[in-house]
Design a protein around this motif. Sequence first.
Motif, mmCIF file in Angstrom:
data_model
loop_
_atom_site.group_PDB
_atom_site.id
_atom_site.type_symbol
_atom_site.label_atom_id
_atom_site.label_comp_id
_atom_site.label_asym_id
_atom_site.label_seq_id
_atom_site.Cartn_x
_atom_site.Cartn_y
_atom_site.Cartn_z
ATOM 1 N N MET A 17 3.397 -4.804 15.073
ATOM 2 C CA MET A 17 4.293 -4.419 16.175
ATOM 3 C C MET A 17 3.831 -5.064 17.465
ATOM 4 O O MET A 17 4.412 -4.826 18.531
ATOM 5 C CB MET A 17 4.338 -2.899 16.327
ATOM 6 C CG MET A 17 5.085 -2.239 15.204
ATOM 7 S SD MET A 17 5.785 -0.648 15.625
ATOM 8 C CE MET A 17 4.496 0.452 15.619
ATOM 9 N N SER B 82 16.107 -2.229 0.624
ATOM 10 C CA SER B 82 16.087 -0.772 0.444
ATOM 11 C C SER B 82 17.335 -0.106 1.030
ATOM 12 O O SER B 82 17.361 1.094 1.227
ATOM 13 C CB SER B 82 14.828 -0.182 1.082
ATOM 14 O OG SER B 82 14.815 -0.475 2.451
ATOM 15 N N ASN C 204 -1.001 3.757 11.306
ATOM 16 C CA ASN C 204 -0.956 2.614 10.402
ATOM 17 C C ASN C 204 -1.414 1.384 11.166
ATOM 18 O O ASN C 204 -0.670 0.805 11.939
ATOM 19 C CB ASN C 204 0.470 2.417 9.874
ATOM 20 C CG ASN C 204 0.524 1.365 8.782
ATOM 21 O OD1 ASN C 204 -0.306 0.470 8.722
ATOM 22 N ND2 ASN C 204 1.500 1.481 7.912
ATOM 23 N N VAL D 66 8.638 -1.520 5.747
ATOM 24 C CA VAL D 66 8.803 -1.015 7.102
ATOM 25 C C VAL D 66 7.435 -0.969 7.781
ATOM 26 O O VAL D 66 6.538 -0.281 7.322
ATOM 27 C CB VAL D 66 9.426 0.392 7.084
ATOM 28 C CG1 VAL D 66 9.495 0.933 8.489
ATOM 29 C CG2 VAL D 66 10.797 0.333 6.464
ATOM 30 N N ASN D 67 7.282 -1.738 8.839
ATOM 31 C CA ASN D 67 6.012 -1.762 9.543
ATOM 32 C C ASN D 67 6.108 -0.984 10.834
ATOM 33 O O ASN D 67 6.143 -1.541 11.913
ATOM 34 C CB ASN D 67 5.583 -3.199 9.816
ATOM 35 C CG ASN D 67 4.962 -3.820 8.590
ATOM 36 O OD1 ASN D 67 3.928 -3.358 8.112
ATOM 37 N ND2 ASN D 67 5.608 -4.827 8.058
ATOM 38 N N LEU D 68 6.198 0.316 10.672
ATOM 39 C CA LEU D 68 6.217 1.195 11.834
ATOM 40 C C LEU D 68 5.163 2.263 11.599
ATOM 41 O O LEU D 68 4.548 2.308 10.549
ATOM 42 C CB LEU D 68 7.600 1.842 11.991
ATOM 43 C CG LEU D 68 8.762 0.895 12.295
ATOM 44 C CD1 LEU D 68 10.061 1.659 12.285
ATOM 45 C CD2 LEU D 68 8.573 0.187 13.609
ATOM 46 N N CYS D 69 4.970 3.104 12.601
ATOM 47 C CA CYS D 69 3.980 4.163 12.455
ATOM 48 C C CYS D 69 4.689 5.471 12.106
ATOM 49 O O CYS D 69 5.357 6.047 12.962
ATOM 50 C CB CYS D 69 3.175 4.317 13.728
ATOM 51 S SG CYS D 69 2.136 2.892 14.021
ATOM 52 N N PRO D 70 4.559 5.939 10.870
ATOM 53 C CA PRO D 70 5.304 7.119 10.442
ATOM 54 C C PRO D 70 4.908 8.378 11.199
ATOM 55 O O PRO D 70 5.675 9.332 11.231
ATOM 56 C CB PRO D 70 4.947 7.246 8.951
ATOM 57 C CG PRO D 70 3.697 6.466 8.784
ATOM 58 C CD PRO D 70 3.728 5.378 9.812
ATOM 59 N N TYR E 249 10.126 -6.827 8.888
ATOM 60 C CA TYR E 249 9.579 -7.196 7.595
ATOM 61 C C TYR E 249 10.221 -6.392 6.473
ATOM 62 O O TYR E 249 10.863 -5.387 6.700
ATOM 63 C CB TYR E 249 8.069 -6.993 7.579
ATOM 64 C CG TYR E 249 7.336 -7.913 8.516
ATOM 65 C CD1 TYR E 249 6.968 -9.184 8.117
ATOM 66 C CD2 TYR E 249 7.033 -7.519 9.811
ATOM 67 C CE1 TYR E 249 6.303 -10.034 8.978
ATOM 68 C CE2 TYR E 249 6.371 -8.366 10.687
ATOM 69 C CZ TYR E 249 6.003 -9.624 10.255
ATOM 70 O OH TYR E 249 5.361 -10.457 11.109
ATOM 71 N N SER F 91 0.601 -1.906 10.632
ATOM 72 C CA SER F 91 1.878 -1.877 11.336
ATOM 73 C C SER F 91 1.674 -2.068 12.827
ATOM 74 O O SER F 91 2.400 -2.817 13.469
ATOM 75 C CB SER F 91 2.591 -0.550 11.116
ATOM 76 O OG SER F 91 3.017 -0.454 9.799
#
Lengths: 512, 344
Positions: B229, A181, B222, A91-95, A88, B225
């Motif tokens: 995922m 980006s 998150n 950013v659809n990740l877990c930081p 997407y 997210s």
Amino acid sequence: MAEPRPVLEMAGIVKEFPGVRALSDVDFRLFPGEIHALMGENGAGKSTLIKVLTGVYSLDGGTITLDGRSVRIASPLQAQQAGISTVYQEVNLCPNLSVAENIFIGREPTRMGRIQWKRLRREAAELVDRLGLDIDVSAPLSSYPLAVQQLVAIVRSLNTGAGDGEGPGTKVLILDEPTSSLDRDEVLQLFALMRRLKEEGVAILFVSHFLDQIYEVCDRMTVLRNGTLVGEHMVSDLDQVGLVQLMLGKAMGQLDELHEHQLRSDAGDTLVQADGLGRTGGIAPFDLEIRKGEVIGLAGLLGSGRTELARLLFGADQPDTGKVTIGGRRVSMSAPNDAIGAGVAFCSENRKSEGLVPDLTVRENIILALQASRGWTRPIPVAQRDELVAKYIKALDIRPANPEARVGQLSGGNQQKVLLARWLITQPKLLILDEPTRGIDIGAKAEIQKLVVSLSEEGMSVLYIAAELEEVLRLSHTIGVLRDRRLVAQIANGPEITTSRILETIASGEHQ
Amino acid sequence: MSATTQSPTASDSRTPSSSPSRAARLLGDRRLPVAVTALLFLLMYGGGLARYQYYGFAEPQVFLNLFIDNGYLLVAAVGVTFVILSGGIDLSVGSMIGFTTMFTAWLVERQGLPLLVVVPMALAVGAFGGFLMGYVIHNFEIQPFIVTLAGLFLFRGLCLVISKESISISDSTVSSMAQAQASLGVGFLSIGAIVSLVVLAVAFYVLHYTRFGRRVYAIGGNEQSAMLMGLPQGGTKIAVYTVSGFCSALAGLLFTLYIQSGDPLHATGMELDAIAAVVIGGTLLTGGSGYVLGTLFGVLVLGLIKSIIQFEGTLSSWWTKIATGVLLCTFILVQRFMTTRKKA
């Protein structure tokens, strides 16, 4: 027909939201080993189509056929298992997790239910290496810049379904604005990867606002407009002008009007005068004069202090030196309320997090600032309110033209217009626009730029921030150049000023 | 454009090869808060040794008693750690413990059921209660705060449905289990302490070596997210509250064993002790960051405050609450500082 069978076919897709028909009867097909661009203005239905395909939204009508079999996709997990992976725009990740975990989470290698951390890290490092990235996969994702996180997201989506033999491997890869980006080198890196995947037979759906990128990397495109299908074309058969006309549904000439716009030099009296205004860690002290009806454009690199300057003028950050007078009166600027009271309006670059309330309707969002400036004890009469809202929806061409639609369901460009309407309704003297055209398509861009011109002609002053120099140059009477958090030059716009002159100033920090 | 302080040449700071600097990594290391809590515990213990050296503080049993006297709290706090890591909160813990003591005492004493039958029943009831709350939280998208607050009232009310008075347990199995001691040479541990350490070890394994555990972290980091995922975030959320319900019931059983009675007012407000222990142990209330080992140190710190105040002798036991409050406040401020530091 010599054409191979499409890996994915969507037929007669319909998706409705309360008050909005986002997609009506859209057909879409995707062939293995091609890069396919999905084109359209904001609000044309690109994001909705992708979300239907990835199971985020449920389908209201139509069929999806994958590899010749009809499928129902009810969740992102199902989409992944079917071989459809998505990256997407955000950013659809877990930081909070490590890079390696972000790549593998949900598919970690396990033995008897126990995660094999060593193997996981080793495999993650191999995948990252293949992409030519030099990053430590055991470091938390949040320690890397956004561009790297984006590439990690792509690594993850490529690996979805592959690996431990659970899934069929990625057949369809969807890239939704992945380049917004990334810098040029990173974009090239991404394109190289896309081409390699294409050779491996993966079908790639690519969405980007940058037309040049589409023409550089794509084979075929599907154009949407207002939630309907306009056509499917080979990229080689359709030039950029033709494409833009298809997207907008009108001829190119209308867009050129703007270029004819005469820059007025006879600006009025001083409206805003900033003397030695500055903030430690934000921007070095600067002097700035904004006259009535003047458009001041701010140019500079990302992080050069453009937003910081604007925030000082709005009282969003408190200055530690200098003073501001607006319309001859000294304003303390200790809070945005002071600036709003003095007639300053600020459209933030983060329209989602700092501007709009997604769960309220268009009408409520538009009326918010006006109501706030009147105070809660004096409600706006219903008739007057509806009239105002209708006027601005029409003036800014907000689509759908439905005051009761929820703002969260509007496209990016239309959300931007709602935010603009909110501030315009308070009739500010100075309008600060921070990246108003970012992430929105050319059509909406041109409309917003036209609006700036007409507002300026009506006597409103505008402080305009944009990443694209052409945009700044086209609109501004005066261009403020920022470099390293310092306002290094103020250039009066004229026929002899070109983007390269401004670039030189940005690069050298001096105006010749 | 955000307020990031990057070097002037934007392209430099964006190259993928730039690894975070050493200092930044240390400050950003998620294990730091746990280390800080462990250090605090050692300092407090050392202080206690220096001050009460001649009053028997140096006895190894004083240290072991921390586990014996706080075993039930540790078990409850481990359950709460799961919930907080997932970004939620569970307020029903204290009531669930109180309810379990009543439920167990009533079945054993009034109904004459053997303990061997009662224990699985109590655990099943606790897990099911947690499951129901998780189900409501996920399927109706209601704030965990509200749902578990409802659970708090519900289970406390159910205690009074069973009996308005306290039920003391005279069952021989219970009393022999309560008195059982496992010798360690320098001292001994009770069954409750051993069970709590086993729970801690299992929780550590689950959180770090199973997919479920990693999903808990992902959702806490998150949730949106995690959903995109393709992680089953609904099932994970429900499971997290089930784990917490189960741990609460187990804590209730240990508490019953420790105090050998059921009382409708047992463990009132203990959910707050558990949350305090988790937060002092370095787990972020926003979710996604923390360690169950930190929770152990959080519980030990709280227990040590109690012991020290007992050794002091003249201080009222309310000083425990005051010290806990001060610590909690400090730790939340430290967390806040660390997270903003990381963003800058």
